[in-house]
Design an enzyme around this catalytic site. Structure first.
Site: not given
Ligand code: UDX
Ligand code: UDX
Length: 458
Positions: A204, A208, A260
């Site tokens: 993972k 990334n 991420c």
């Molecule tokens: C996810 C993955 O967890 C993270 O590792 C990855 O890198 C990005 O995507 P994300 O889903 O974006 O994170 O996080 P967020 O949208 O903040 O959702 C986390 C949820 O967990 C929130 O709704 C929060 O309320 C909940 N939460 C947090 C719980 O239910 N229990 C907790 O103790 C803390």
């Molecule tokens: C990323 C990874 O793609 C996904 O696999 C992982 O699970 C979570 O993190 P995400 O962050 O949601 O997904 O979006 P992504 O489409 O990857 O774009 C990430 C950032 O890179 C954005 O800010 C986007 O603007 C930028 N980006 C992406 C560029 O600047 N150039 C590119 O060609 C692609």
């Protein structure tokens, strides 16, 4: 199967809804009561294209439930996903408090053999810690396996990525547990990579980090193209045609943001440092990206000499199109830098205005249309390539702005189209287009600062 998903955020909610679509009985638990109430009413707390129709479908057919009660969530579960956030701390390390809280809570409510599946992105070695925490707390007569099943969902196209991903990664110490998790995804027909837990956690981070490296690499090439008069779009086409490089993730712009890449690249640098292997390459990727995010402000200063008292229209706030997520978005860096220079910002975004208002309050103005953001602006900065921005008529820049100066951080427009308008257009990795503007005498003085070699291209 009976599946529980802990954390109904960008990852947990998409995972839960899609698992219900695959025919599983799913219950999502979250500590945020407001979020759970919204979900029970079939309303999605996040902007994710395609999510809400499936959410409503599986609420109606009784396959999908939401709760704040751990007992309700876990007592019947055969599989329990952990998808709580793993945000970055100020020192760049990963905040695992929510993960550990989940690992301590879950075993207290488990009544039957089950598999704990970690979806959240966690540093290598975390799943072993989860395993130990759970074994200290679980009922003696219950078997619990821990599996690493990282997600590769991109926000804004997470539903597509779930159903059409390139691979499923399963890290497990028990082959039986690995096969059970593999069987969940079988109907998708996506190749499954079964490996050990540490390798799955590393896959993972390495994925990334590599994607972030591609972005910083192409952004460096773009900066050099500007100086030598080459065009990054031509260069990208030329290198992307090589199957070993591929055309994806080579879109130059003002860098990556989101929940991420910034967090995961920092975490991997920390992890490497902890084992005495300074990850110099990845540190450079991060430095390039940090610089890239404030590039539009540097270009604005070059063009307008001073930004003090100037009105800047900022088009796009989310870290990428088709999401309302502004976490680590380049737009936040731009706003901060502009305000440091004494400029006033009016921002437009199709989905992220509420999140930005919550984050920044009234330190900036908010516009619900592009035109109202552009009204009397001295310059416009494009930070997100929303279709609403890409497909806007170029006339609006001349019509509404005090001077039509556009700094496009996402190369939304073709130079050819721009040429037909009286717009000064600065983009990334492409020759600048400088036009004469009525009251922009200072602009002419700047004309000579651009390398003469690019002049003949115009
Ligand atoms: C996810 C993955 O967890 C993270 O590792 C990855 O890198 C990005 O995507 P994300 O889903 O974006 O994170 O996080 P967020 O949208 O903040 O959702 C986390 C949820 O967990 C929130 O709704 C929060 O309320 C909940 N939460 C947090 C719980 O239910 N229990 C907790 O103790 C803390
Ligand atoms: C990323 C990874 O793609 C996904 O696999 C992982 O699970 C979570 O993190 P995400 O962050 O949601 O997904 O979006 P992504 O489409 O990857 O774009 C990430 C950032 O890179 C954005 O800010 C986007 O603007 C930028 N980006 C992406 C560029 O600047 N150039 C590119 O060609 C692609």
């Amino acid at each position: 199967m009976n599946i529980a998903v802990t954390g109904a955020g960008y990852v947990g909610l998409v995972t839960g809804v899609c698992l219900a679509e695959l025919g599983h009985e799913v219950i999502c638990i979250d500590v945020n009561e407001e979020k759970i109430e919204m979900l029970k009413r079939g309303r999605s707390p996040i902007y994710e294209p395609g999510l809400e129709p499936l959410l409503e479908k599986h609420l109606d057919n009784g396959r999908l439930h939401f709760t704040i009660s751990p007992d309700t969530a876990y007592r019947k579960a055969e599989i329990i996903y952990i998808a709580v956030g793993t945000p970055q701390k100020h020192d760049g390390t990963v905040n695992l408090d929510f993960i550990m809280k989940a690992a301590e809570t879950i075993p207290q409510y488990i009544k039957r053999d089950c598999i704990i599946c970690t979806k959240s992105t966690v540093p290598v070695g975390t799943n072993d810690k989860i395993q130990r925490l759970i074994h200290e707390r679980k009922p003696p007569d219950v078997r619990i396996d821990v599996v690493s099943n990282p997600e590769f969902l991109r926000e804004g196209c997470a539903m597509t990525d779930f159903f059409n991903g390139d691979r499923i990664v399963i890290g497990a110490s028990s082959t039986e547990a690995a096969s059970t998790i593999e069987s969940i995804y079988l109907p998708l027909g996506i190749p499954c990579i079964k490996t050990d837990i540490k390798s799955a956690e590393m896959i993972k981070y390495a994925s990334n980090a590599f994607l972030a490296t591609k972005i910083s690499f192409i952004n460096e090439i773009a900066a050099i193209c500007e100086k030598i008069g080459a065009n990054i779009e031509e260069v990208t086409k030329g290198i992307g045609s090589d199957k070993r490089i591929g055309p994806h993730f080579l879109q130059s712009g003002i860098g990556y943001g989101g929940s991420c890449f910034p967090k995961d690249t920092q975490a991997l640098v920390q992890l490497a440092g902890n084992v005495q292997h300074p990850f110099d390459l990845l540190q450079a990727v991060i430095q390039v990206n940090n610089r890239q995010q404030s590039l539009p402000v540097r270009k604005a200063k070059e063009l307008l000499s001073s930004l003090k008292g100037k009105k800047i229209a900022l088009l796009g706030l989310s870290f990428k199109p088709n999401t309302d997520d502004i976490r680590e978005a380049a737009s936040l860096t731009i706003i901060h830098e502009l305000q440091k220079e004494g400029a006033a910002v009016t921002a437009f975004d199709p989905a992220a205005l509420p999140n930005t208002l919550q984050h920044l309050g009234n330190s900036i103005q908010y516009a619900v249309t592009i035109e109202s953001a552009l009204q009397n602006a001295d310059a416009a900065i494009i930070a997100t390539e929303w279709n609403e921005i890409k497909h806007a008529s170029l006339d609006i820049y001349e019509k509404y702005m005090r001077t039509a100066i556009v700094i496009d951080g996402r190369n939304c427009y073709s130079l050819k189209d721009i040429q037909n308008h009286n717009i000064t257009y600065i983009s990334i990795g492409r020759p600048p287009i400088i036009k004469k503007h009525a009251d922009q005498a200072s602009l002419n003085a700047k004309e000579k600062t651009y390398d003469e070699t690019t002049a003949h291209l115009l």
